[in-house]
Write a protein that holds these residues in place. Structure first.
Motif, PDB file in Angstrom:
ATOM      1  N   ILE A 104      38.668  28.963  31.698  1.00 34.25           N
ATOM      2  CA  ILE A 104      38.341  29.535  32.843  1.00 34.25           C
ATOM      3  C   ILE A 104      38.426  30.760  33.389  1.00 34.25           C
ATOM      4  O   ILE A 104      38.817  31.891  33.194  1.00 34.25           O
ATOM      5  CB  ILE A 104      40.525  29.412  34.091  1.00 34.25           C
ATOM      6  CG1 ILE A 104      41.358  28.130  33.668  1.00 34.25           C
ATOM      7  CG2 ILE A 104      40.544  29.450  34.897  1.00 34.25           C
ATOM      8  CD1 ILE A 104      42.419  28.114  33.834  1.00 34.25           C
ATOM      9  N   PRO A 105      37.337  30.569  34.350  1.00 31.88           N
ATOM     10  CA  PRO A 105      36.913  32.145  34.942  1.00 31.88           C
ATOM     11  C   PRO A 105      37.654  32.749  35.294  1.00 31.88           C
ATOM     12  O   PRO A 105      38.112  32.043  35.936  1.00 31.88           O
ATOM     13  CB  PRO A 105      35.015  30.873  35.687  1.00 31.88           C
ATOM     14  CG  PRO A 105      35.286  29.921  35.438  1.00 31.88           C
ATOM     15  CD  PRO A 105      36.826  30.108  34.882  1.00 31.88           C
ATOM     16  N   CYS A 106      37.285  33.961  35.172  1.00 37.14           N
ATOM     17  CA  CYS A 106      38.344  35.052  36.041  1.00 37.14           C
ATOM     18  C   CYS A 106      37.611  35.929  36.024  1.00 37.14           C
ATOM     19  O   CYS A 106      36.943  36.848  36.366  1.00 37.14           O
ATOM     20  CB  CYS A 106      39.191  35.782  35.057  1.00 37.14           C
ATOM     21  SG  CYS A 106      40.420  36.756  35.477  1.00 37.14           S
ATOM     22  N   VAL A 107      37.567  36.199  38.118  1.00 39.90           N
ATOM     23  CA  VAL A 107      37.519  36.970  38.547  1.00 39.90           C
ATOM     24  C   VAL A 107      37.555  38.277  38.711  1.00 39.90           C
ATOM     25  O   VAL A 107      38.955  38.049  38.998  1.00 39.90           O
ATOM     26  CB  VAL A 107      36.997  36.257  40.197  1.00 39.90           C
ATOM     27  CG1 VAL A 107      36.351  37.522  41.054  1.00 39.90           C
ATOM     28  CG2 VAL A 107      36.292  35.575  40.438  1.00 39.90           C
ATOM     29  N   GLY A 108      37.659  39.281  38.428  1.00 38.22           N
ATOM     30  CA  GLY A 108      38.567  40.575  38.836  1.00 38.22           C
ATOM     31  C   GLY A 108      38.048  41.599  39.953  1.00 38.22           C
ATOM     32  O   GLY A 108      37.349  41.682  40.658  1.00 38.22           O
ATOM     33  N   LEU A 109      40.121  41.774  40.181  1.00 32.75           N
ATOM     34  CA  LEU A 109      39.353  43.088  41.155  1.00 32.75           C
ATOM     35  C   LEU A 109      39.829  44.476  40.689  1.00 32.75           C
ATOM     36  O   LEU A 109      40.922  44.587  39.799  1.00 32.75           O
ATOM     37  CB  LEU A 109      40.475  41.956  42.260  1.00 32.75           C
ATOM     38  CG  LEU A 109      40.124  40.719  43.291  1.00 32.75           C
ATOM     39  CD1 LEU A 109      40.705  40.793  44.237  1.00 32.75           C
ATOM     40  CD2 LEU A 109      38.648  40.775  43.649  1.00 32.75           C
ATOM     41  N   THR A 110      39.679  45.175  41.320  1.00 29.91           N
ATOM     42  CA  THR A 110      39.725  47.072  41.109  1.00 29.91           C
ATOM     43  C   THR A 110      40.634  47.525  41.077  1.00 29.91           C
ATOM     44  O   THR A 110      41.715  48.331  41.078  1.00 29.91           O
ATOM     45  CB  THR A 110      38.430  47.641  40.764  1.00 29.91           C
ATOM     46  OG1 THR A 110      38.422  48.100  42.041  1.00 29.91           O
ATOM     47  CG2 THR A 110      37.298  47.002  39.815  1.00 29.91           C
ATOM     48  N   CYS A 111      41.137  46.689  42.718  1.00 32.89           N
ATOM     49  CA  CYS A 111      42.199  47.201  43.603  1.00 32.89           C
ATOM     50  C   CYS A 111      43.487  47.141  42.976  1.00 32.89           C
ATOM     51  O   CYS A 111      44.843  47.764  43.364  1.00 32.89           O
ATOM     52  CB  CYS A 111      42.573  46.373  44.964  1.00 32.89           C
ATOM     53  SG  CYS A 111      43.067  44.124  44.264  1.00 32.89           S
ATOM     54  N   GLY A 112      43.611  46.658  41.307  1.00 32.15           N
ATOM     55  CA  GLY A 112      45.156  46.689  40.832  1.00 32.15           C
ATOM     56  C   GLY A 112      45.060  48.116  40.141  1.00 32.15           C
ATOM     57  O   GLY A 112      46.273  48.936  39.694  1.00 32.15           O
ATOM     58  N   GLY A 113      44.108  48.885  39.522  1.00 24.29           N
ATOM     59  CA  GLY A 113      43.898  50.222  39.184  1.00 24.29           C
ATOM     60  C   GLY A 113      43.131  49.735  38.250  1.00 24.29           C
ATOM     61  O   GLY A 113      42.984  50.782  37.276  1.00 24.29           O
ATOM     62  N   THR A 114      42.535  48.483  37.415  1.00 26.50           N
ATOM     63  CA  THR A 114      41.920  48.815  35.894  1.00 26.50           C
ATOM     64  C   THR A 114      40.644  48.726  36.437  1.00 26.50           C
ATOM     65  O   THR A 114      40.183  47.804  37.663  1.00 26.50           O
ATOM     66  CB  THR A 114      42.069  47.422  35.367  1.00 26.50           C
ATOM     67  OG1 THR A 114      43.149  47.579  35.624  1.00 26.50           O
ATOM     68  CG2 THR A 114      41.515  47.258  34.580  1.00 26.50           C
ATOM     69  N   SER A 115      39.553  50.088  35.907  1.00 25.17           N
ATOM     70  CA  SER A 115      38.278  49.619  36.618  1.00 25.17           C
ATOM     71  C   SER A 115      37.324  48.658  35.934  1.00 25.17           C
ATOM     72  O   SER A 115      37.272  47.514  35.116  1.00 25.17           O
ATOM     73  CB  SER A 115      37.349  50.904  35.297  1.00 25.17           C
ATOM     74  OG  SER A 115      37.381  50.512  34.422  1.00 25.17           O
ATOM     75  N   ARG A 116      36.556  48.314  36.709  1.00 23.71           N
ATOM     76  CA  ARG A 116      35.344  47.361  36.526  1.00 23.71           C
ATOM     77  C   ARG A 116      35.061  47.093  35.353  1.00 23.71           C
ATOM     78  O   ARG A 116      34.584  46.244  34.720  1.00 23.71           O
ATOM     79  CB  ARG A 116      34.230  47.837  37.621  1.00 23.71           C
ATOM     80  CG  ARG A 116      32.773  46.839  37.430  1.00 23.71           C
ATOM     81  CD  ARG A 116      32.271  47.782  38.763  1.00 23.71           C
ATOM     82  NE  ARG A 116      32.077  47.505  39.865  1.00 23.71           N
ATOM     83  CZ  ARG A 116      32.613  46.604  40.897  1.00 23.71           C
ATOM     84  NH1 ARG A 116      31.200  45.467  40.606  1.00 23.71           N
ATOM     85  NH2 ARG A 116      32.518  46.482  42.054  1.00 23.71           N
ATOM     86  N   GLY A 117      34.402  48.560  34.646  1.00 22.09           N
ATOM     87  CA  GLY A 117      34.044  48.501  33.212  1.00 22.09           C
ATOM     88  C   GLY A 117      35.200  47.504  32.041  1.00 22.09           C
ATOM     89  O   GLY A 117      35.182  46.541  31.318  1.00 22.09           O
ATOM     90  N   GLU A 118      36.194  48.086  32.810  1.00 26.68           N
ATOM     91  CA  GLU A 118      37.274  47.309  31.799  1.00 26.68           C
ATOM     92  C   GLU A 118      37.511  45.491  31.670  1.00 26.68           C
ATOM     93  O   GLU A 118      37.874  44.968  31.664  1.00 26.68           O
ATOM     94  CB  GLU A 118      39.050  48.266  31.818  1.00 26.68           C
ATOM     95  CG  GLU A 118      38.646  49.496  31.221  1.00 26.68           C
ATOM     96  CD  GLU A 118      40.516  49.878  31.769  1.00 26.68           C
ATOM     97  OE1 GLU A 118      41.314  50.085  31.350  1.00 26.68           O
ATOM     98  OE2 GLU A 118      40.198  50.472  33.430  1.00 26.68           O
TER      99      GLU A 118
END
Length: 225
Positions: free
Chosen positions: A182-196
């Motif tokens: 499943i494709p996952c869209v990430g949000l950085t608002c939980g404190g994990t960086s864009r790069g990670e």
């Protein structure tokens, strides 16, 4: 539930739609401190998103004395429970859910929060009118990064993985989605960086629900496969 031809979006909730990641971090930090097992907050933060069993293995090692685990969980739950009436949604989280529903997408909260926490999260979101299905930790035998909670969400909502996108905020979310393709869209608002998040395999990364809503028409949520 048998799968149909509907398309849907599965949302993690803690740290993705409701601003709780650091509340969980502080609550675990204090629970561990109380039992004489202090762990730096930055280390705890990186483990948030796992279930409590895997989180404690990750922080304290699988060979530890497990006798204190239930006391640690109880302490965390008590400390975190003090925040329930003050939980805040992340920017425009409810608007994002409504926009997805207006596009004809089935909106599912694929959370592995404990059942007694789910009510507080739903009250904070105030979007029950467009939510199709909600899971809880009771629906998963194994916690993230295992994909059990996503499998339960798909089954309960009658969705096929091939017509679904997952939105989450941790590398554990990305890993769980990846195990099901499943494709996952990430949000950085939980404190994990864009790069990670991108490095873990997220197909797109946004700052928060508001940013995803602003870019919704061009996002992976616009047309699940």
């Amino acid at each position: 539930m048998p799968h149909d031809n509907a398309s849907g979006v599965l949302f993690d909730v803690d740290g993705t739609l409701v601003d709780t990641t650091y509340l969980h971090t502080v609550s675990w930090w204090e629970a561990l401190r109380q039992t004489g097992q202090p762990v730096p907050m930055a280390t705890i933060h990186r483990a948030i998103g796992m279930g409590s069993d895997k989180l404690l293995d990750h922080l304290l090692g699988p060979e530890r004395d497990h006798d204190a685990d239930s006391r640690l969980r109880d302490a965390h739950n008590t400390l975190y429970g003090e925040y329930w009436e003050r939980l805040e949604p992340l920017p425009r989280a409810a608007d994002l859910l409504r926009a997805c529903a207006e596009r004809g997408l089935r909106v599912v909260l694929a959370t592995s929060a404990a059942e007694h926490e789910v009510g507080a999260l739903r009250r904070a979101l105030a979007a029950d009118d467009v939510i199709d299905t909600v899971t809880s930790s009771a629906d998963a035998q194994e916690s993230k990064p295992a994909p059990d909670i996503l499998v339960a969400a798909l089954d309960q909502a009658g969705l096929d993985a091939a017509r679904t996108v997952f939105v989450g905020d941790s590398v554990w979310d990305v890993a769980a989605a990846g195990r099901l393709g499943i494709p996952c869209v990430g949000l950085t608002c939980g404190g994990t960086s864009r790069g990670e998040l991108a490095g873990a395999g997220a197909v797109a990364v946004y700052d928060d629900p508001a940013a995803l809503l602003d870019g919704l028409a061009d996002s992976p949520l616009a047309a699940p496969r």
